[in-house]
Motif scaffolding. Sequence first.
Motif, PDB file in Angstrom:
ATOM      1  N   ILE A 265       0.842  -1.204   0.000  1.00 17.91           N
ATOM      2  CA  ILE A 265       0.000   0.000   0.000  1.00 17.91           C
ATOM      3  C   ILE A 265       0.876   1.253   0.000  1.00 17.91           C
ATOM      4  CG2 ILE A 265      -1.616   1.347   1.413  1.00 17.91           C
ATOM      5  CD1 ILE A 265      -2.865  -1.366   2.239  1.00 17.91           C
ATOM      6  N   TRP A 266       1.903   1.275   0.856  1.00 19.17           N
ATOM      7  CA  TRP A 266       2.809   2.422   0.887  1.00 19.17           C
ATOM      8  C   TRP A 266       3.511   2.608  -0.451  1.00 19.17           C
ATOM      9  CZ3 TRP A 266       4.795   0.598   6.227  1.00 19.17           C
ATOM     10  CH2 TRP A 266       4.048   1.207   7.229  1.00 19.17           C
ATOM     11  N   GLU A 267       3.944   1.510  -1.056  1.00 18.61           N
ATOM     12  CA  GLU A 267       4.639   1.612  -2.343  1.00 18.61           C
ATOM     13  C   GLU A 267       3.718   2.184  -3.412  1.00 18.61           C
ATOM     14  OE1 GLU A 267       7.105  -1.208  -5.514  1.00 18.61           O
ATOM     15  OE2 GLU A 267       6.162  -2.102  -3.735  1.00 18.61           O
ATOM     16  N   LEU A 268       2.486   1.703  -3.468  1.00 22.59           N
ATOM     17  CA  LEU A 268       1.538   2.201  -4.462  1.00 22.59           C
ATOM     18  C   LEU A 268       1.179   3.654  -4.193  1.00 22.59           C
ATOM     19  CD1 LEU A 268      -0.056   1.401  -6.962  1.00 22.59           C
ATOM     20  CD2 LEU A 268      -1.926   0.692  -5.471  1.00 22.59           C
ATOM     21  N   LYS A 269       1.031   4.016  -2.918  1.00 14.81           N
ATOM     22  CA  LYS A 269       0.767   5.416  -2.565  1.00 14.81           C
ATOM     23  C   LYS A 269       1.892   6.317  -3.047  1.00 14.81           C
ATOM     24  CE  LYS A 269       2.376   6.670   1.054  1.00 14.81           C
ATOM     25  NZ  LYS A 269       3.711   7.203   1.454  1.00 14.81           N
ATOM     26  N   GLY A 270       3.131   5.834  -2.925  1.00 23.21           N
ATOM     27  CA  GLY A 270       4.275   6.609  -3.406  1.00 23.21           C
ATOM     28  C   GLY A 270       4.266   6.786  -4.913  1.00 23.21           C
ATOM     29  N   LYS A 271       3.884   5.740  -5.652  1.00 21.96           N
ATOM     30  CA  LYS A 271       3.782   5.841  -7.113  1.00 21.96           C
ATOM     31  C   LYS A 271       2.707   6.848  -7.500  1.00 21.96           C
ATOM     32  CE  LYS A 271       5.368   1.205  -8.434  1.00 21.96           C
ATOM     33  NZ  LYS A 271       4.976  -0.071  -9.079  1.00 21.96           N
ATOM     34  N   ALA A 272       1.589   6.823  -6.774  1.00 20.06           N
ATOM     35  CA  ALA A 272       0.502   7.754  -7.069  1.00 20.06           C
ATOM     36  C   ALA A 272       0.962   9.201  -6.882  1.00 20.06           C
ATOM     37  CB  ALA A 272      -0.697   7.461  -6.179  1.00 20.06           C
ATOM     38  N   ALA A 273       1.666   9.456  -5.782  1.00 23.13           N
ATOM     39  CA  ALA A 273       2.155  10.812  -5.519  1.00 23.13           C
ATOM     40  C   ALA A 273       3.140  11.259  -6.593  1.00 23.13           C
ATOM     41  CB  ALA A 273       2.800  10.865  -4.133  1.00 23.13           C
ATOM     42  N   LYS A 274       4.008  10.351  -7.014  1.00 22.56           N
ATOM     43  CA  LYS A 274       5.005  10.671  -8.040  1.00 22.56           C
ATOM     44  C   LYS A 274       4.343  11.012  -9.367  1.00 22.56           C
ATOM     45  CE  LYS A 274       9.205   8.816 -10.178  1.00 22.56           C
ATOM     46  NZ  LYS A 274      10.133   7.651 -10.243  1.00 22.56           N
ATOM     47  N   SER A 275       3.190  10.400  -9.625  1.00 22.18           N
ATOM     48  CA  SER A 275       2.476  10.631 -10.885  1.00 22.18           C
ATOM     49  C   SER A 275       1.499  11.798 -10.813  1.00 22.18           C
ATOM     50  CB  SER A 275       1.726   9.354 -11.301  1.00 22.18           C
ATOM     51  OG  SER A 275       2.622   8.291 -11.523  1.00 22.18           O
ATOM     52  N   GLY A 276       1.445  12.484  -9.677  1.00 29.63           N
ATOM     53  CA  GLY A 276       0.585  13.658  -9.547  1.00 29.63           C
ATOM     54  C   GLY A 276      -0.798  13.367  -8.998  1.00 29.63           C
ATOM     55  N   TYR A 277      -0.939  12.257  -8.285  1.00 30.09           N
ATOM     56  CA  TYR A 277      -2.260  11.864  -7.776  1.00 30.09           C
ATOM     57  C   TYR A 277      -2.303  11.776  -6.257  1.00 30.09           C
ATOM     58  CZ  TYR A 277      -2.819  10.568 -12.649  1.00 30.09           C
ATOM     59  OH  TYR A 277      -2.861  10.594 -14.018  1.00 30.09           O
ATOM     60  N   GLY A 278      -1.592  12.650  -5.590  1.00 30.83           N
ATOM     61  CA  GLY A 278      -1.658  12.633  -4.131  1.00 30.83           C
ATOM     62  C   GLY A 278      -0.473  13.328  -3.500  1.00 30.83           C
ATOM     63  N   GLY A 279      -0.504  13.382  -2.166  1.00 28.60           N
ATOM     64  CA  GLY A 279       0.572  14.028  -1.427  1.00 28.60           C
ATOM     65  C   GLY A 279       0.247  14.046   0.051  1.00 28.60           C
ATOM     66  N   THR A 280       0.982  14.845   0.801  1.00 29.38           N
ATOM     67  CA  THR A 280       0.800  14.938   2.252  1.00 29.38           C
ATOM     68  C   THR A 280      -0.317  15.909   2.569  1.00 29.38           C
ATOM     69  OG1 THR A 280       3.128  14.443   2.655  1.00 29.38           O
ATOM     70  CG2 THR A 280       1.905  15.489   4.456  1.00 29.38           C
ATOM     71  N   VAL A 281      -1.289  15.460   3.361  1.00 29.50           N
ATOM     72  CA  VAL A 281      -2.408  16.293   3.785  1.00 29.50           C
ATOM     73  C   VAL A 281      -2.117  16.941   5.134  1.00 29.50           C
ATOM     74  CG1 VAL A 281      -4.862  16.266   4.427  1.00 29.50           C
ATOM     75  CG2 VAL A 281      -4.052  14.840   2.534  1.00 29.50           C
ATOM     76  N   GLU A 282      -1.518  16.171   6.033  1.00 29.70           N
ATOM     77  CA  GLU A 282      -1.223  16.678   7.381  1.00 29.70           C
ATOM     78  C   GLU A 282       0.002  15.950   7.923  1.00 29.70           C
ATOM     79  OE1 GLU A 282      -3.400  17.217  11.773  1.00 29.70           O
ATOM     80  OE2 GLU A 282      -4.425  16.205  10.122  1.00 29.70           O
ATOM     81  N   ASN A 283       0.902  16.701   8.546  1.00 31.91           N
ATOM     82  CA  ASN A 283       2.069  16.130   9.198  1.00 31.91           C
ATOM     83  C   ASN A 283       2.094  16.601  10.645  1.00 31.91           C
ATOM     84  OD1 ASN A 283       4.629  15.372  10.109  1.00 31.91           O
ATOM     85  ND2 ASN A 283       5.601  15.722   8.124  1.00 31.91           N
ATOM     86  N   ALA A 284       1.727  15.698  11.537  1.00 30.69           N
ATOM     87  CA  ALA A 284       1.637  16.051  12.963  1.00 30.69           C
ATOM     88  C   ALA A 284       2.810  15.489  13.748  1.00 30.69           C
ATOM     89  CB  ALA A 284       0.320  15.548  13.541  1.00 30.69           C
ATOM     90  N   VAL A 285       3.980  15.441  13.110  1.00 31.03           N
ATOM     91  CA  VAL A 285       5.184  14.976  13.786  1.00 31.03           C
ATOM     92  C   VAL A 285       5.912  16.193  14.352  1.00 31.03           C
ATOM     93  CG1 VAL A 285       7.361  13.757  13.542  1.00 31.03           C
ATOM     94  CG2 VAL A 285       5.354  13.023  12.229  1.00 31.03           C
ATOM     95  N   PRO A 286       6.153  16.241  15.668  1.00 33.28           N
ATOM     96  CA  PRO A 286       6.821  17.413  16.260  1.00 33.28           C
ATOM     97  C   PRO A 286       8.215  17.648  15.663  1.00 33.28           C
ATOM     98  CG  PRO A 286       5.906  15.972  17.959  1.00 33.28           C
ATOM     99  CD  PRO A 286       5.804  15.226  16.664  1.00 33.28           C
TER     100      PRO A 286
END
Length: 286
Positions: A265-286
């Motif tokens: 799932i993470w790998e496919l999510k990364g491919k989607a982002a690379k192709s312009g179909y997603g990205g980071t919505v929220e980063n709640a890491v201090p």
Amino acid sequence: MKKIIISMLAAFGVLFGASSVHADTPVKLQMQNRTDGAAVEIPSDEAPELKNNRVMVPFRVISDQLGATVHWSDQEVVLIKGDTRVSLRLGSDIAVVNRETVRLEAVPYVKNDRMMVPLRFVAEVFGCDVRYENRTVTVTTKPFAIDGVNVSAFLLETAVINGFVVEDVVGNSYIEVLYQLIEAGKGEVVEPPAGTVPEYGLAELGNFYPFAKYDFLDQGGSSIRHYDLYTQRRADDEPPLGYFLLYAAHEDQWYKFDVETPYEIWELKGKAAKSGYGGTVENAVP
């Protein structure tokens, strides 16, 4: 009569000249794969080209855009997505789609170490619409629906120490494969785990803590499907759990979950982002 012939030759010259210029114009490739309907131009390290009036593209270009899995061996490439399996061979005008042979109008070939395949054939096999106009090829995917409701976004929330990261995927083809991965990853039904805690920092040995959350949203942002993924805190000298536990909220049911699927799932999510179909919505890491 002489004037007529001269005029006709001049006209043919214009036509042939225009045709020659037209042939030198590169073919542009774009996808209408986003859930908002916006077109995204597809980059390629080898430009699409016309062969026998068919647009040929590197197979990796279209397979990545459609979220298909690729297997390459010898001179054959196999693309798999869901229940559809397509096999193409270099120099052969025969393709195999789910064990049925289909004759191609353009034969796959190699150009600059890239296997070029007929775009329309591959796209239509996987349920896409293809339109060619003004040297631009547009491949349009269908919205992915769950229980008749179109999905507008897939959200992946990953738990990390002292925070979390939320990323989205808004490509129809990727969302479809992500849903199939999650459902296929379900194992046997299990009882709710004892000793769950809300985060890793609170987990003692044996406790289950959140690892990730998966959400499929409708056009209004409401959840159509929600899944919680848990794993267990174990001692350093203990073997890994070997599986995750998945809670499917719409069923109110717990399952063992395949250990490889979260990483797919993470790998496919990364491919989607690379192709312009997603990205980071929220980063709640201090």
